[in-house]
Write an enzyme that holds these catalytic residues in place. Structure first.
Site, PDB file in Angstrom:
ATOM      1  N   LYS A   1      45.054  32.402  34.259  1.00  0.00           N
ATOM      2  CA  LYS A   1      43.658  32.462  33.826  1.00  0.00           C
ATOM      3  C   LYS A   1      42.793  31.910  34.950  1.00  0.00           C
ATOM      4  O   LYS A   1      42.833  30.729  35.261  1.00  0.00           O
ATOM      5  CB  LYS A   1      43.456  31.638  32.555  1.00  0.00           C
ATOM      6  CG  LYS A   1      41.986  31.402  32.172  1.00  0.00           C
ATOM      7  CD  LYS A   1      41.256  32.696  31.850  1.00  0.00           C
ATOM      8  CE  LYS A   1      39.888  32.414  31.239  1.00  0.00           C
ATOM      9  NZ  LYS A   1      38.915  31.853  32.210  1.00  0.00           N
TER      10      LYS A   1
ATOM     11  N   ASP B   1      35.015  46.354  63.138  1.00  0.00           N
ATOM     12  CA  ASP B   1      33.626  46.032  63.495  1.00  0.00           C
ATOM     13  C   ASP B   1      33.003  47.156  64.320  1.00  0.00           C
ATOM     14  O   ASP B   1      31.815  47.456  64.178  1.00  0.00           O
ATOM     15  CB  ASP B   1      33.570  44.723  64.278  1.00  0.00           C
ATOM     16  CG  ASP B   1      33.838  43.514  63.402  1.00  0.00           C
ATOM     17  OD1 ASP B   1      33.716  43.638  62.166  1.00  0.00           O
ATOM     18  OD2 ASP B   1      34.176  42.447  63.953  1.00  0.00           O
TER      19      ASP B   1
ATOM     20  N   ALA C   1      38.336  43.805  65.297  1.00  0.00           N
ATOM     21  CA  ALA C   1      37.468  44.351  66.345  1.00  0.00           C
ATOM     22  C   ALA C   1      37.270  45.854  66.156  1.00  0.00           C
ATOM     23  O   ALA C   1      36.155  46.371  66.306  1.00  0.00           O
ATOM     24  CB  ALA C   1      38.068  44.068  67.717  1.00  0.00           C
TER      25      ALA C   1
ATOM     26  N   GLU D   1      36.566  38.696  36.114  1.00  0.00           N
ATOM     27  CA  GLU D   1      36.032  37.364  36.405  1.00  0.00           C
ATOM     28  C   GLU D   1      35.668  37.262  37.890  1.00  0.00           C
ATOM     29  O   GLU D   1      36.439  37.685  38.753  1.00  0.00           O
ATOM     30  CB  GLU D   1      37.089  36.305  36.068  1.00  0.00           C
ATOM     31  CG  GLU D   1      36.546  34.911  35.918  1.00  0.00           C
ATOM     32  CD  GLU D   1      36.110  34.592  34.492  1.00  0.00           C
ATOM     33  OE1 GLU D   1      35.729  33.434  34.240  1.00  0.00           O
ATOM     34  OE2 GLU D   1      36.146  35.503  33.632  1.00  0.00           O
TER      35      GLU D   1
END
Length: 233
Positions: free
Chosen positions: A121, A43, A40, A184
């Protein structure tokens, strides 16, 4: 100095402070997996920043937290040539293949030591993040290793990708000139399961696997759709 200039000066200082607070929150939450304030409160800071930038649009910068999801859907991705070839990892399935690889490396460097660092991986989509003076300017897929696709607008929506590199005395050289980070783009299994659960509840078809979903999502032409899916770099 006019009242407008005074307001602008105060707004600029507050905007810088808000961006620092929000970026620090994102770093702790998405990278360190810890929370330094409530959602909150975070935000509320984002809302205040958005309002100030709406009032003073000339103070909006590309690395602002409000600019993660921006721009219209693309018609296609631009092709980008890698400065250095972006190679892929080679699979090995037994000790003999590892031993053969070590021997090949010793032909390249005689002083090589047989010490290894093992890590998980993660399977997704290989991508290179390019920073200029610490600011994210481009994100490029591996492609064929020589030429990839510019997916910058989509990668900017990934919450743990910093739009600006954090200042650190030890690594200050990364904030000057060009810095390229390769990794990745993935979707965690828990996020994938939760997403499919929501799709089942909505009567929508489920996705097949997190690897294909991550790779397919980052190649969507609409950044807003990408922002709705929980990707990680």
């Amino acid at each position: 100095m006019t009242a407008r200039q005074l307001d602008r000066q105060a707004a600029e200082q507050r905007i810088v402070k808000l961006r620092d607070l929000i970026n620090d929150y994102r770093y702790h939450y998405h990278v360190l997996d810890e929370s330094i304030m409530s959602e909150a409160a975070a935000d509320s800071l984002k809302h205040e920043l958005s309002q100030l930038e709406e009032q003073f649009p000339e103070l909006i910068t590309p690395d602002s937290p409000t600019q993660r999801v921006a721009g219209k859907a693309l018609s296609k991705f631009a092709k980008v040539q890698h400065q250095t070839r972006m190679i892929s990892l080679q699979d090995v399935f037994d000790r003999a293949e590892v031993a053969a690889w070590i021997q090949r490396m010793k032909k390249v460097r005689q002083d090589i030591t047989e010490e290894f660092l093992c890590d998980i991986k993660m399977d997704g989509l290989a991508c290179a993040l390019i920073y200029e003076d610490g600011v994210l300017t481009r994100a490029v897929t591996r492609g064929d290793g020589l030429v990839g696709e510019d997916v910058t607008m989509n990668v900017r929506t990934i919450q743990n990708v910093p739009l600006t590199l954090r200042a650190n005395q030890r690594f200050a050289h990364f904030l000057r000139g060009r810095t390229e980070i390769r990794g990745e783009i993935v979707m965690h299994k828990a996020d994938f399961a939760a997403l499919n659960q929501r799709r089942r509840a909505a009567g929508q078809p489920e996705f097949a696997n997190p690897r294909n979903l991550a790779a397919g999502t980052i190649r969507q032409l609409d950044p807003k759709l990408v922002a709705e899916r929980p990707l990680h770099f």
